[in-house]
Design a protein around this motif. Sequence first.
Motif, mmCIF file in Angstrom:
data_model
loop_
_atom_site.group_PDB
_atom_site.id
_atom_site.type_symbol
_atom_site.label_atom_id
_atom_site.label_comp_id
_atom_site.label_asym_id
_atom_site.label_seq_id
_atom_site.Cartn_x
_atom_site.Cartn_y
_atom_site.Cartn_z
ATOM 1 N N VAL A 7 1.072 -1.129 -0.025
ATOM 2 C CA VAL A 7 -0.034 -0.164 -0.092
ATOM 3 C C VAL A 7 0.890 1.263 -0.059
ATOM 4 C CG1 VAL A 7 -1.825 1.382 1.134
ATOM 5 C CG2 VAL A 7 -1.750 -1.055 1.194
ATOM 6 N N ARG A 8 0.528 2.022 -0.826
ATOM 7 C CA ARG A 8 1.469 3.520 -0.979
ATOM 8 C C ARG A 8 0.657 4.681 -0.988
ATOM 9 N NH1 ARG A 8 4.634 1.464 -6.224
ATOM 10 N NH2 ARG A 8 5.654 -0.540 -5.271
ATOM 11 N N TYR A 9 0.816 5.643 -0.233
ATOM 12 C CA TYR A 9 0.014 6.646 -0.186
ATOM 13 C C TYR A 9 0.603 8.070 -0.315
ATOM 14 C CZ TYR A 9 -3.068 10.151 2.292
ATOM 15 O OH TYR A 9 -3.966 11.254 2.577
ATOM 16 N N TRP A 10 0.203 9.000 -0.597
ATOM 17 C CA TRP A 10 0.980 10.424 -0.883
ATOM 18 C C TRP A 10 -0.306 11.415 -0.532
ATOM 19 C CZ3 TRP A 10 5.962 11.726 -1.092
ATOM 20 C CH2 TRP A 10 6.771 10.911 -1.919
ATOM 21 N N GLU A 11 0.179 12.511 0.231
ATOM 22 C CA GLU A 11 -0.535 13.712 0.608
ATOM 23 C C GLU A 11 0.282 14.950 0.148
ATOM 24 O OE1 GLU A 11 -2.490 15.627 4.119
ATOM 25 O OE2 GLU A 11 -3.085 13.700 3.845
ATOM 26 N N ILE A 12 0.006 15.711 -0.935
ATOM 27 C CA ILE A 12 0.612 16.730 -1.397
ATOM 28 C C ILE A 12 0.078 18.039 -1.414
ATOM 29 C CG2 ILE A 12 1.924 17.569 -3.230
ATOM 30 C CD1 ILE A 12 3.135 14.991 -2.359
ATOM 31 N N ASP A 13 0.644 18.930 -0.537
ATOM 32 C CA ASP A 13 0.119 20.267 -0.562
ATOM 33 C C ASP A 13 -0.085 21.065 -1.850
ATOM 34 O OD1 ASP A 13 0.050 19.737 2.197
ATOM 35 O OD2 ASP A 13 2.124 20.812 2.326
ATOM 36 N N GLU A 14 -0.792 22.135 -1.843
ATOM 37 C CA GLU A 14 -1.122 22.923 -2.896
ATOM 38 C C GLU A 14 0.425 23.631 -3.516
ATOM 39 O OE1 GLU A 14 -3.002 27.515 -3.335
ATOM 40 O OE2 GLU A 14 -4.548 25.742 -2.746
ATOM 41 N N SER A 15 0.292 23.760 -4.817
ATOM 42 C CA SER A 15 1.721 23.988 -5.242
ATOM 43 C C SER A 15 1.929 25.534 -5.249
ATOM 44 C CB SER A 15 1.816 23.568 -6.768
ATOM 45 O OG SER A 15 0.972 24.624 -7.476
ATOM 46 N N ASP A 16 3.138 26.064 -5.288
ATOM 47 C CA ASP A 16 3.219 27.284 -5.745
ATOM 48 C C ASP A 16 2.643 27.888 -6.901
ATOM 49 O OD1 ASP A 16 4.793 27.336 -3.448
ATOM 50 O OD2 ASP A 16 6.870 27.063 -4.535
ATOM 51 N N PRO A 17 1.975 29.045 -7.118
ATOM 52 C CA PRO A 17 1.413 29.591 -8.126
ATOM 53 C C PRO A 17 2.374 30.041 -9.185
ATOM 54 C CG PRO A 17 1.368 31.213 -6.340
ATOM 55 C CD PRO A 17 1.886 29.972 -5.847
ATOM 56 N N GLU A 18 2.025 30.114 -10.713
ATOM 57 C CA GLU A 18 2.901 30.591 -11.503
ATOM 58 C C GLU A 18 2.248 31.425 -12.659
ATOM 59 O OE1 GLU A 18 6.090 29.280 -14.892
ATOM 60 O OE2 GLU A 18 4.726 27.755 -14.255
ATOM 61 N N VAL A 19 2.383 32.469 -13.057
ATOM 62 C CA VAL A 19 1.587 33.224 -13.962
ATOM 63 C C VAL A 19 2.137 33.032 -15.315
ATOM 64 C CG1 VAL A 19 1.152 35.626 -14.696
ATOM 65 C CG2 VAL A 19 1.201 35.221 -12.281
#
Length: 259
Positions: free
Chosen positions: A219-231
Amino acid sequence: MKKSVCGALLVIVLLAGTPVAAWAGPGGGFVSLVLADFDYEEPDVMEESGGLYGVRGEGQLPVDRARLRFDGELLVGGTDYEGQTWGGAPVETETGDRVINLGMRVVGRQEPVAPVIGIGYRYWEQDLRGPGGYRRAHQYVYLPIGMEIGRQDTSRFWPPQARLELRHLLGGHVESDLSDVDRRFEDAENDLDGGFGLKAELVSTFEGAGRPWQLGVFVRYWEIDESDPEVVDLGGQLTEVYEPENETRVVGLRFGIGL
């Protein structure tokens, strides 16, 4: 990100000790077929799920005070996508997916509980098909810290060895080929700064027909935060884009033969 990766590599070198001597005993290397159920979700935005299959290689090398374990895995397949367009219209389509996992672990010689630390890399490429679809590539560099419980003993199938890891995201980014949607659109690259992963695996190694075999359930699990924005420039309109927070779950099994 570069400083974190260099620091992790330095820790591995210090723990590894003397140069490699030879392949580590019975079951030192395995090639396995892998079947996995894959699920990726951006809460309230989209979900992608389906089956992946592929191949995995694993090898072990002894050093002075530990073992080095190397692994590489390739998974491919097609999944079902349920989401929405930028304008909010519902979308159901299929995607083509390719996942590459690479890693090196330093495993202590202590038994039956051995500490584990290493460095890992994960690459996931999506091909979002249909109208408005585009290609997207996720890349993670992470620090796995964990333990192995039990022995890799070919004389008995049970109990299996347990491999547990916490995976700290050192850095990463997501590349979105928005020019696939419209040639006037600029491609985006969003940096990832926060997140973690978990892995739990049960592995049985046994002899059969004069060869070592290995069966693993994981079993593998990832929880990733919101990325940095780019214009980016979307056809003459400057727009801020970002990757939403997301979760990935992979459940699977592998069956391999010793080299």
